[in-house]
Design an enzyme around this catalytic site. Structure first.
Site, PDB file in Angstrom:
ATOM      1  N   PHE A 138       8.194   7.282  12.812  1.00  0.00           N
ATOM      2  CA  PHE A 138       7.982   6.803  14.181  1.00  0.00           C
ATOM      3  C   PHE A 138       8.931   5.629  14.388  1.00  0.00           C
ATOM      4  O   PHE A 138       8.782   4.586  13.743  1.00  0.00           O
ATOM      5  CB  PHE A 138       6.518   6.371  14.308  1.00  0.00           C
ATOM      6  CG  PHE A 138       6.085   5.885  15.664  1.00  0.00           C
ATOM      7  CD1 PHE A 138       5.823   6.775  16.691  1.00  0.00           C
ATOM      8  CD2 PHE A 138       5.875   4.525  15.887  1.00  0.00           C
ATOM      9  CE1 PHE A 138       5.372   6.323  17.925  1.00  0.00           C
ATOM     10  CE2 PHE A 138       5.422   4.063  17.118  1.00  0.00           C
ATOM     11  CZ  PHE A 138       5.170   4.966  18.143  1.00  0.00           C
ATOM     12  N   TRP A 185      12.319  -2.050  10.936  1.00  0.00           N
ATOM     13  CA  TRP A 185      10.962  -1.954  10.407  1.00  0.00           C
ATOM     14  C   TRP A 185      10.439  -0.525  10.504  1.00  0.00           C
ATOM     15  O   TRP A 185       9.263  -0.301  10.762  1.00  0.00           O
ATOM     16  CB  TRP A 185       9.992  -2.899  11.126  1.00  0.00           C
ATOM     17  CG  TRP A 185      10.488  -4.296  11.285  1.00  0.00           C
ATOM     18  CD1 TRP A 185      10.769  -4.933  12.454  1.00  0.00           C
ATOM     19  CD2 TRP A 185      10.789  -5.221  10.238  1.00  0.00           C
ATOM     20  NE1 TRP A 185      11.229  -6.207  12.197  1.00  0.00           N
ATOM     21  CE2 TRP A 185      11.245  -6.406  10.840  1.00  0.00           C
ATOM     22  CE3 TRP A 185      10.711  -5.159   8.841  1.00  0.00           C
ATOM     23  CZ2 TRP A 185      11.635  -7.517  10.111  1.00  0.00           C
ATOM     24  CZ3 TRP A 185      11.110  -6.277   8.114  1.00  0.00           C
ATOM     25  CH2 TRP A 185      11.542  -7.427   8.740  1.00  0.00           C
ATOM     26  N   ASP A 220      -2.576   4.460  20.157  1.00  0.00           N
ATOM     27  CA  ASP A 220      -4.022   4.416  20.397  1.00  0.00           C
ATOM     28  C   ASP A 220      -4.780   5.347  19.453  1.00  0.00           C
ATOM     29  O   ASP A 220      -5.889   5.037  19.026  1.00  0.00           O
ATOM     30  CB  ASP A 220      -4.333   4.800  21.852  1.00  0.00           C
ATOM     31  CG  ASP A 220      -4.466   3.579  22.758  1.00  0.00           C
ATOM     32  OD1 ASP A 220      -4.396   2.444  22.237  1.00  0.00           O
ATOM     33  OD2 ASP A 220      -4.627   3.753  23.967  1.00  0.00           O
ATOM     34  N   ARG A 223     -17.822 -12.347 -16.217  1.00  0.00           N
ATOM     35  CA  ARG A 223     -17.080 -13.610 -16.396  1.00  0.00           C
ATOM     36  C   ARG A 223     -18.050 -14.744 -16.715  1.00  0.00           C
ATOM     37  O   ARG A 223     -18.871 -15.134 -15.891  1.00  0.00           O
ATOM     38  CB  ARG A 223     -16.320 -13.934 -15.109  1.00  0.00           C
ATOM     39  CG  ARG A 223     -15.570 -15.258 -15.144  1.00  0.00           C
ATOM     40  CD  ARG A 223     -14.343 -15.147 -16.061  1.00  0.00           C
ATOM     41  NE  ARG A 223     -13.465 -16.286 -15.870  1.00  0.00           N
ATOM     42  CZ  ARG A 223     -13.425 -17.358 -16.683  1.00  0.00           C
ATOM     43  NH1 ARG A 223     -14.236 -17.430 -17.732  1.00  0.00           N
ATOM     44  NH2 ARG A 223     -12.585 -18.341 -16.447  1.00  0.00           N
ATOM     45  N   GLN A 281     -10.124 -15.213  -5.494  1.00  0.00           N
ATOM     46  CA  GLN A 281     -10.487 -16.553  -5.968  1.00  0.00           C
ATOM     47  C   GLN A 281     -11.457 -16.470  -7.143  1.00  0.00           C
ATOM     48  O   GLN A 281     -11.401 -17.289  -8.061  1.00  0.00           O
ATOM     49  CB  GLN A 281     -11.114 -17.351  -4.827  1.00  0.00           C
ATOM     50  CG  GLN A 281     -11.229 -18.839  -5.089  1.00  0.00           C
ATOM     51  CD  GLN A 281      -9.909 -19.576  -4.944  1.00  0.00           C
ATOM     52  OE1 GLN A 281      -8.881 -18.975  -4.625  1.00  0.00           O
ATOM     53  NE2 GLN A 281      -9.918 -20.875  -5.195  1.00  0.00           N
ATOM     54  N   GLY A 286      -9.652 -16.157 -10.398  1.00  0.00           N
ATOM     55  CA  GLY A 286      -8.835 -17.268 -10.850  1.00  0.00           C
ATOM     56  C   GLY A 286      -7.402 -16.833 -11.116  1.00  0.00           C
ATOM     57  O   GLY A 286      -6.836 -16.032 -10.374  1.00  0.00           O
ATOM     58  N   GLU A 313       1.531  -2.086  14.118  1.00  0.00           N
ATOM     59  CA  GLU A 313       0.789  -1.344  15.145  1.00  0.00           C
ATOM     60  C   GLU A 313      -0.047  -2.274  16.026  1.00  0.00           C
ATOM     61  O   GLU A 313      -1.154  -1.960  16.440  1.00  0.00           O
ATOM     62  CB  GLU A 313      -0.078  -0.232  14.518  1.00  0.00           C
ATOM     63  CG  GLU A 313       0.770   0.885  13.939  1.00  0.00           C
ATOM     64  CD  GLU A 313      -0.029   2.106  13.568  1.00  0.00           C
ATOM     65  OE1 GLU A 313      -0.939   2.475  14.337  1.00  0.00           O
ATOM     66  OE2 GLU A 313       0.258   2.689  12.512  1.00  0.00           O
TER      67      GLU A 313
END
Length: 391
Positions: free
Chosen positions: A135, A168, A250, A278, A347, A350, A374
């Site tokens: 596209f 792009w 759409d 952990r 997070q 770590g 998009e």
């Protein structure tokens, strides 16, 4: 029923959708998509398109046609099926999701506005995975503002001569054909845009300049220099290109939100597997109330995203009315939520979370572009507000 398919009980779906989700999940596991080697993204994407086509999944990206001759699964593209496909594939591997999505988006303008000859030439090949679609809308100075595009097409007998650049472009340099949107009237604004199918081997088309991005996939800049395209390759009529581009987006924009949902679900899976193992401060990460509260936020983010995604798809499939506002809400909320979810789970890992090519590090890179392409989040907000005012 496991956590990743509990939403299939919702009234948005019927049994065919539930069967689709479970069959695809089984296929993804059998094909070991999560362990896909994508060091060569062009080669991996071409292979994925072929595998998806052979397995029948690409048939959901195109219509079947009145006589069933176009290769599609349904008479018109079913948004709920497309969203299920993208959500499931994205949970396993971003490139698998990309390969399927671009077959639909890249050929969508042909499905909507192609003449019978063009549909029969291109769509069965797309559905079978033998032909790769693209596209071509964005330009260096025309991204969110599509009406500002300047790549031109001038009539010359039975042909149009294309000049300019597109950038792009996903599947650029890999695609067998491009649905290209160009300016045929320099004075008419959005009404001066027309769409054409351009075969990749057309003289004057160069797609060799590749673009490397955070989440690798086939991406290139296209150059058109005196590129002669038959007038018979026009999609719809002169001046209808902008409307056709918006109609195509759409349909497939809602599935972008579904892909984001798939990334978020994968992050949740990774977090739930990691946190109980952990150990820290004499207990596990999951024992900490901060972690438990984070998972509460994550679960709510995922469910609100899923509700908006499948509501938008249901509006198009069942209510059969324009779902522009519902789709904009789904894309805005699901992509932003997925970014939050992935960031919070990373997070928890770590330093392990930022190890190159670990699952969480890949998800962190994969989600970022979805908030842009998009229609960026900021554009979705404008679409929603304009629809509110118009209504």
């Amino acid at each position: 029923m496991n956590r990743n398919d509990q939403h299939l009980e919702w009234p948005f779906f019927d049994d065919t959708h539930r069967d689709l989700a479970r069959s695809l999940e089984d296929w993804c596991v059998a094909e070991e998509l999560s362990g896909l080697d994508d060091a060569d993204v062009y080669g991996a994407c071409a292979t994925l398109v072929a595998r998806l086509g052979q397995a029948g999944w690409l048939a959901y990206c195109v219509p079947s046609g009145a006589d069933g001759g176009l290769g599609g699964k349904h008479g018109r593209i079913d948004s709920r099926s497309l969203c299920i496909l993208r959500e499931t594939l994205a949970r396993h591997h971003a490139l698998a999701d990309f390969a399927l999505a671009m077959q639909g988006l890249g050929s969508g303008a042909i499905s909507l506005a192609g003449c019978d000859r063009l549909k029969r030439k291109y769509l069965p090949e797309v559905a079978a995975g033998r032909s790769i679609a693209a596209f071509a809308l964005s330009e260096p100075e025309a991204g969110s503002d599509v009406a500002a595009l300047s790549c031109s097409a001038v009539r010359d007998g039975d042909h149009y001569v294309l000049d300019g650049e597109k950038t792009w472009i996903s599947n650029g340099g890999l695609a067998h054909f491009y649905c290209v949107f160009v300016r045929t009237d320099p004075q008419a604004g959005a009404r001066g845009i027309t769409a054409f199918v351009v075969d990749a081997d057309t003289p004057g088309l160069n797609a060799q300049e590749r673009i490397d991005v955070t989440s690798p996939h086939p991406l290139a800049l296209l150059r058109f220099e005196r590129c002669r395209v038959p007038a018979a390759n026009m999609l719809g009529e002169v001046g209808q290109g902008f409307k056709l581009a918006m109609q195509t987006l759409d349909i497939f924009r809602c599935s972008v939100a579904a892909a984001a949902l798939g990334f978020a679900r994968r992050a949740l899976d990774e977090g739930l597997a990691h946190a109980p193992r952990r150990r820290m401060f004499g207990q596990t990460l999951m024992d900490l109330q901060l972690t438990q509260a984070a998972f509460g936020d994550i679960a709510a983010d995922i469910d609100q995203s899923a509700l908006l995604v499948y509501r938008a798809a249901w509006v198009r499939d069942v209510a059969q009315r324009a779902s522009t506002m519902e789709t904009a809400m789904a894309k805005m909320v699901a992509t932003e939520a997925a970014q939050r979810v992935i960031d919070r789970v990373l997070q928890m890992f770590g330093a392990r979370g930022v190890v190159r090519n670990s699952v969480m590090e890949r998800l962190y890179r994969d989600i970022r572009a979805l908030r842009i392409y998009e229609g960026a989040t900021e554009v979705q907000k404008l679409i929603i507000s304009r629809q509110l005012i118009r209504n």
